[in-house]
Design a protein around this motif. Structure first.
Motif, PDB file in Angstrom:
ATOM      1  N   LEU A  55      10.584   4.029  11.323  1.00 33.69           N
ATOM      2  CA  LEU A  55      10.440   3.590  12.707  1.00 33.69           C
ATOM      3  C   LEU A  55      10.091   4.822  13.521  1.00 33.69           C
ATOM      4  O   LEU A  55      10.919   5.699  13.719  1.00 33.69           O
ATOM      5  N   ALA A  56       8.829   4.917  13.943  1.00 36.64           N
ATOM      6  CA  ALA A  56       8.373   6.071  14.718  1.00 36.64           C
ATOM      7  C   ALA A  56       7.199   5.649  15.593  1.00 36.64           C
ATOM      8  O   ALA A  56       6.078   6.115  15.414  1.00 36.64           O
ATOM      9  N   GLY A  57       7.462   4.743  16.515  1.00 41.84           N
ATOM     10  CA  GLY A  57       6.421   4.292  17.434  1.00 41.84           C
ATOM     11  C   GLY A  57       5.217   3.760  16.686  1.00 41.84           C
ATOM     12  O   GLY A  57       5.344   2.941  15.778  1.00 41.84           O
ATOM     13  N   GLY A  58       4.027   4.237  17.059  1.00 47.05           N
ATOM     14  CA  GLY A  58       2.787   3.783  16.439  1.00 47.05           C
ATOM     15  C   GLY A  58       2.589   4.287  15.023  1.00 47.05           C
ATOM     16  O   GLY A  58       1.608   3.933  14.378  1.00 47.05           O
ATOM     17  N   GLN A  59       3.511   5.093  14.512  1.00 48.90           N
ATOM     18  CA  GLN A  59       3.387   5.634  13.154  1.00 48.90           C
ATOM     19  C   GLN A  59       4.325   4.946  12.166  1.00 48.90           C
ATOM     20  O   GLN A  59       4.524   5.415  11.063  1.00 48.90           O
ATOM     21  N   SER A  60       4.930   3.841  12.573  1.00 53.29           N
ATOM     22  CA  SER A  60       5.877   3.134  11.713  1.00 53.29           C
ATOM     23  C   SER A  60       5.176   2.606  10.465  1.00 53.29           C
ATOM     24  O   SER A  60       3.960   2.414  10.460  1.00 53.29           O
ATOM     25  N   GLY A  61       5.960   2.384   9.409  1.00 53.33           N
ATOM     26  CA  GLY A  61       5.406   1.859   8.172  1.00 53.33           C
ATOM     27  C   GLY A  61       6.510   1.600   7.172  1.00 53.33           C
ATOM     28  O   GLY A  61       7.689   1.832   7.455  1.00 53.33           O
ATOM     29  N   MET A  62       6.118   1.090   5.992  1.00 45.63           N
ATOM     30  CA  MET A  62       7.108   0.803   4.949  1.00 45.63           C
ATOM     31  C   MET A  62       6.413   0.692   3.604  1.00 45.63           C
ATOM     32  O   MET A  62       5.200   0.530   3.531  1.00 45.63           O
ATOM     33  N   SER A  63       7.212   0.789   2.540  1.00 44.59           N
ATOM     34  CA  SER A  63       6.683   0.656   1.181  1.00 44.59           C
ATOM     35  C   SER A  63       7.744   0.016   0.285  1.00 44.59           C
ATOM     36  O   SER A  63       8.908   0.420   0.304  1.00 44.59           O
ATOM     37  N   ASP A  64       7.291  -0.988  -0.502  1.00 42.52           N
ATOM     38  CA  ASP A  64       8.169  -1.616  -1.506  1.00 42.52           C
ATOM     39  C   ASP A  64       8.124  -0.856  -2.832  1.00 42.52           C
ATOM     40  O   ASP A  64       8.920  -1.146  -3.722  1.00 42.52           O
ATOM     41  N   ASP A  65       7.205   0.085  -2.988  1.00 38.60           N
ATOM     42  CA  ASP A  65       7.079   0.929  -4.178  1.00 38.60           C
ATOM     43  C   ASP A  65       7.253   0.163  -5.483  1.00 38.60           C
ATOM     44  O   ASP A  65       8.063   0.531  -6.340  1.00 38.60           O
TER      45      ASP A  65
END
Length: 196
Positions: A55-65
């Motif tokens: 969670l970092a503003g417009g740089q948010s993301g995630m990975s299920d790897d």
């Protein structure tokens, strides 16, 4: 004002012979988050999965790897959102224990691993930072470096060439005062590029 973690927090859970190592840590941006994910991968070469959410503003993301879609990264992200955090990376390292947990079991395991890590986490107000790019001659560059150190800013990144390029990280709220101080120190000789 948004909140972030005062310091990294960790947890360890065992669920049906699989180990889930949860970590939540403050990060400045996506680049810093990916460095931390790579570090954890290197520290746990035998892990089956290193799943994360940022969670970092417009740089948010995630990975299920490699876990089934939506069973790891999204649950971690939802826990971070529930805690109303910003500038925080949540990572769960899984060592597979031989027993499949199913989609519901995975969601619960990843949720519990990061929630357990955050249970007693201390939060602080998050200060937005910016980066100034400065170009100066060698004498002015040394004065700027000493000034930044005395002002309590992190040591600037320095690149030497025909002139000196300094990258100075500072709180956005101090940008105007810093520009004024830099203009005074360099007596107009220092070029200041817009913040990144």
């Amino acid at each position: 004002m948004s909140r972030t973690l005062a310091f990294p927090v960790n947890s360890e859970l065992e669920i049906r012979r699989s180990r889930f190592l949860g970590s939540a840590l403050p990060v400045a941006d996506r680049e810093g988050a990916l460095v931390e994910v790579a570090r954890l991968r290197a520290e746990h070469p035998g892990a089956a999965h290193v799943c994360w959410a940022l969670l970092a503003g417009g740089q948010s993301g995630m990975s299920d790897d490699g876990e089934p879609s939506g069973t790891a990264g999204r649950p971690i992200l939802e826990v971070l959102r529930h805690h109303e955090l910003e500038g925080v990376l949540g990572v769960v390292v899984r060592y597979f224990g031989g027993v499949k947990l199913g989609a519901g079991g995975l969601v619960r395991a990843y949720t519990d691993a990061i929630a357990t890590a955050l249970a007693d986490a201390e939060t602080v107000e998050r200060v937005q930072e910016t980066v100034l790019e400065l170009r100066a001659d060698y004498g002015d560059a040394e004065r700027l470096r000493r000034w930044a150190n005395a002002a309590g800013y992190p040591e600037p990144e320095v690149e030497y060439g025909a002139d000196v390029r300094l990258l100075l990280r500072l709180p956005e709220t101090e940008l105007a005062a810093a520009r004024e101080a830099i203009a005074d120190l360099g007596q107009g000789r220092v070029r200041v590029d817009s913040p990144h």
